[in-house]
Enzyme design. Structure first.
Site, PDB file in Angstrom:
ATOM      1  N   LYS A  53       0.792  -1.260  -0.092  1.00  0.00           N
ATOM      2  CA  LYS A  53      -0.148   0.407   0.054  1.00  0.00           C
ATOM      3  C   LYS A  53       0.603   1.622  -0.234  1.00  0.00           C
ATOM      4  O   LYS A  53       0.480   2.359  -0.738  1.00  0.00           O
ATOM      5  CB  LYS A  53      -1.142  -0.290   1.722  1.00  0.00           C
ATOM      6  N   GLY A  54       2.306   1.125   0.208  1.00  0.00           N
ATOM      7  CA  GLY A  54       2.870   2.146   0.795  1.00  0.00           C
ATOM      8  C   GLY A  54       2.833   3.094  -0.166  1.00  0.00           C
ATOM      9  O   GLY A  54       2.830   4.996  -0.115  1.00  0.00           O
TER      10      GLY A  54
ATOM     11  N   ASP B 269       3.466   4.552   6.193  1.00  0.00           N
ATOM     12  CA  ASP B 269       2.533   4.043   7.691  1.00  0.00           C
ATOM     13  C   ASP B 269       3.928   3.776   8.555  1.00  0.00           C
ATOM     14  O   ASP B 269       5.123   3.435   8.460  1.00  0.00           O
ATOM     15  CB  ASP B 269       1.675   3.131   7.235  1.00  0.00           C
TER      16      ASP B 269
ATOM     17  N   ARG C  18      -0.974   6.817   7.019  1.00  0.00           N
ATOM     18  CA  ARG C  18      -0.449   7.155   5.008  1.00  0.00           C
ATOM     19  C   ARG C  18      -1.361   8.608   5.268  1.00  0.00           C
ATOM     20  O   ARG C  18      -0.432   9.100   3.413  1.00  0.00           O
ATOM     21  CB  ARG C  18      -1.351   6.141   4.378  1.00  0.00           C
TER      22      ARG C  18
ATOM     23  N   PHE D 278      12.509   6.779  10.936  1.00  0.00           N
ATOM     24  CA  PHE D 278      11.869   6.407  10.782  1.00  0.00           C
ATOM     25  C   PHE D 278      10.863   7.523   9.938  1.00  0.00           C
ATOM     26  O   PHE D 278      10.091   8.299  11.219  1.00  0.00           O
ATOM     27  CB  PHE D 278      11.032   5.513  11.296  1.00  0.00           C
TER      28      PHE D 278
ATOM     29  N   ASP E 131      14.654   0.614   1.144  1.00  0.00           N
ATOM     30  CA  ASP E 131      15.370   0.144   2.366  1.00  0.00           C
ATOM     31  C   ASP E 131      16.751  -0.856   2.215  1.00  0.00           C
ATOM     32  O   ASP E 131      17.768  -0.243   1.616  1.00  0.00           O
ATOM     33  CB  ASP E 131      14.225   0.128   3.313  1.00  0.00           C
TER      34      ASP E 131
ATOM     35  N   LYS F 118      17.171   4.599   0.832  1.00  0.00           N
ATOM     36  CA  LYS F 118      17.793   5.356   2.308  1.00  0.00           C
ATOM     37  C   LYS F 118      18.874   4.350   1.695  1.00  0.00           C
ATOM     38  O   LYS F 118      19.037   3.409   1.901  1.00  0.00           O
ATOM     39  CB  LYS F 118      17.045   4.635   3.230  1.00  0.00           C
TER      40      LYS F 118
ATOM     41  N   GLU G 210       7.655   2.216  -6.446  1.00  0.00           N
ATOM     42  CA  GLU G 210       7.360   2.445  -4.929  1.00  0.00           C
ATOM     43  C   GLU G 210       7.831   3.733  -4.287  1.00  0.00           C
ATOM     44  O   GLU G 210       8.331   4.761  -4.376  1.00  0.00           O
ATOM     45  CB  GLU G 210       8.907   1.642  -4.989  1.00  0.00           C
ATOM     46  N   ASP G 211       8.111   3.642  -2.772  1.00  0.00           N
ATOM     47  CA  ASP G 211       7.223   4.535  -1.622  1.00  0.00           C
ATOM     48  C   ASP G 211       8.692   4.967  -1.135  1.00  0.00           C
ATOM     49  O   ASP G 211       9.796   6.107  -1.518  1.00  0.00           O
ATOM     50  CB  ASP G 211       6.699   4.666  -0.141  1.00  0.00           C
TER      51      ASP G 211
HETATM   52  P1  IMP Z   1      13.450  -3.274   2.187  1.00  0.00           P
HETATM   53  O1  IMP Z   1      13.977  -1.975   1.487  1.00  0.00           O
HETATM   54  O2  IMP Z   1      13.357  -4.594   1.482  1.00  0.00           O
HETATM   55  O3  IMP Z   1      14.023  -2.603   3.038  1.00  0.00           O
HETATM   56  O4  IMP Z   1      11.795  -2.682   2.344  1.00  0.00           O
HETATM   57  C1  IMP Z   1      11.623  -1.302   1.645  1.00  0.00           C
HETATM   58  C2  IMP Z   1       9.877  -1.427   2.646  1.00  0.00           C
HETATM   59  O5  IMP Z   1      10.055  -1.119   4.079  1.00  0.00           O
HETATM   60  C3  IMP Z   1       9.342  -0.188   2.410  1.00  0.00           C
HETATM   61  O6  IMP Z   1       8.228  -0.477   1.384  1.00  0.00           O
HETATM   62  C4  IMP Z   1       8.110   0.590   3.453  1.00  0.00           C
HETATM   63  O7  IMP Z   1       7.115  -0.088   3.180  1.00  0.00           O
HETATM   64  C5  IMP Z   1       9.596  -0.055   4.206  1.00  0.00           C
HETATM   65  N1  IMP Z   1       9.925   0.970   5.088  1.00  0.00           N
HETATM   66  C6  IMP Z   1      10.962   1.303   4.658  1.00  0.00           C
HETATM   67  N2  IMP Z   1      11.618   2.518   5.406  1.00  0.00           N
HETATM   68  C7  IMP Z   1      10.326   2.608   6.221  1.00  0.00           C
HETATM   69  C8  IMP Z   1      10.358   3.932   6.942  1.00  0.00           C
HETATM   70  O8  IMP Z   1      10.846   5.048   7.476  1.00  0.00           O
HETATM   71  N3  IMP Z   1       8.330   4.150   7.212  1.00  0.00           N
HETATM   72  C9  IMP Z   1       7.945   3.475   6.908  1.00  0.00           C
HETATM   73  N4  IMP Z   1       7.968   2.885   6.122  1.00  0.00           N
HETATM   74  C10 IMP Z   1       9.414   2.273   6.071  1.00  0.00           C
HETATM   75 MG    MG Z   2       6.269  -0.780   0.875  1.00  0.00          MG
END
Ligand code: IMP
Ligand code: MG
Length: 178
Positions: free
Chosen positions: A42-43, A158, A164, A151, A102, A130, A98-99
């Protein structure tokens, strides 16, 4: 909800300006191509609906829900598709929206899964990244902003499914989640 923020990182004006720029870049790069914009729920929902209106091409849209299996906070590197695309992407130009990227683990797996369906190509548009948190390499073709390891919530992002619908992106107060 605004009271729960330590600070605002991007206000409505800053977000709208950057989203418009990303839309213009995509419009320029994809003229004449069969494009499917894929929102990752949903992000990315809020970013996606703003972005697609800045892309001045006859695109299709679709959605996917992916979640990574994990024990606790660490993602395991295996991604489960909870809601799949409705479009056949073979031969199509796919742009994943994508939002935030990370660790990169979720996106890395998702791109691998989609590439097996023989699209013309798969590119990634992420509003935030990030970089300092990356565990696996991910190429972001269209990136909104690089952000520090804080964060963040709002504009789709969220904390425990809240915030959101905040129109800005801000740093969540530590007292809320500690
Ligand atoms: P990754 O890149 O597999 O570690 O996961 C990325 C996901 O982690 C994103 O799509 C978000 O849903 C969540 N995420 C990472 N950092 C944040 C943040 O600062 N706030 C909210 N959600 C985050
Ligand atoms: Mg996400």
């Amino acid at each position: 909800m605004l009271n729960d923020l330590e600070s605002v990182m991007f206000d409505e004006k800053a977000l709208a300006k950057r989203v418009a720029e990303l839309g213009q870049e995509i419009t320029r790069d994809y003229a004449g191509k069969e494009v499917i914009l894929v929102g990752i729920l949903k992000g990315a929902a809020v970013f996606f609906t703003d972005l697609i209106r800045e892309v001045k091409l006859p695109v299709r849209i679709d959605f996917i829900i992916a979640s990574s299996y994990g024990d606790g906070v660490e993602t395991s590197g295996r991604v489960e598709i909870k809601k799949d695309l409705e479009n056949d992407i073979a031969g199509k130009h796919v742009i994943l929206v994508e939002d935030i990227i990370d660790s990169g683990i979720t996106m890395n797996c998702l791109i691998d899964i989609l590439k097996k369906r023989n699209p013309a190509n798969v590119k990634l548009c992420s509003l935030l990244t990030k970089e300092s948190r990356r565990q696996v390499p991910v190429t972001i073709d269209y990136c909104g902003f690089e952000v520090p390891d804080e964060f963040l919530v709002g504009y789709g992002l969220d904390y425990a499914e809240k915030y959101r619908n905040l129109p800005v992106i801000g740093v969540l107060k530590r007292s809320i989640y500690e």
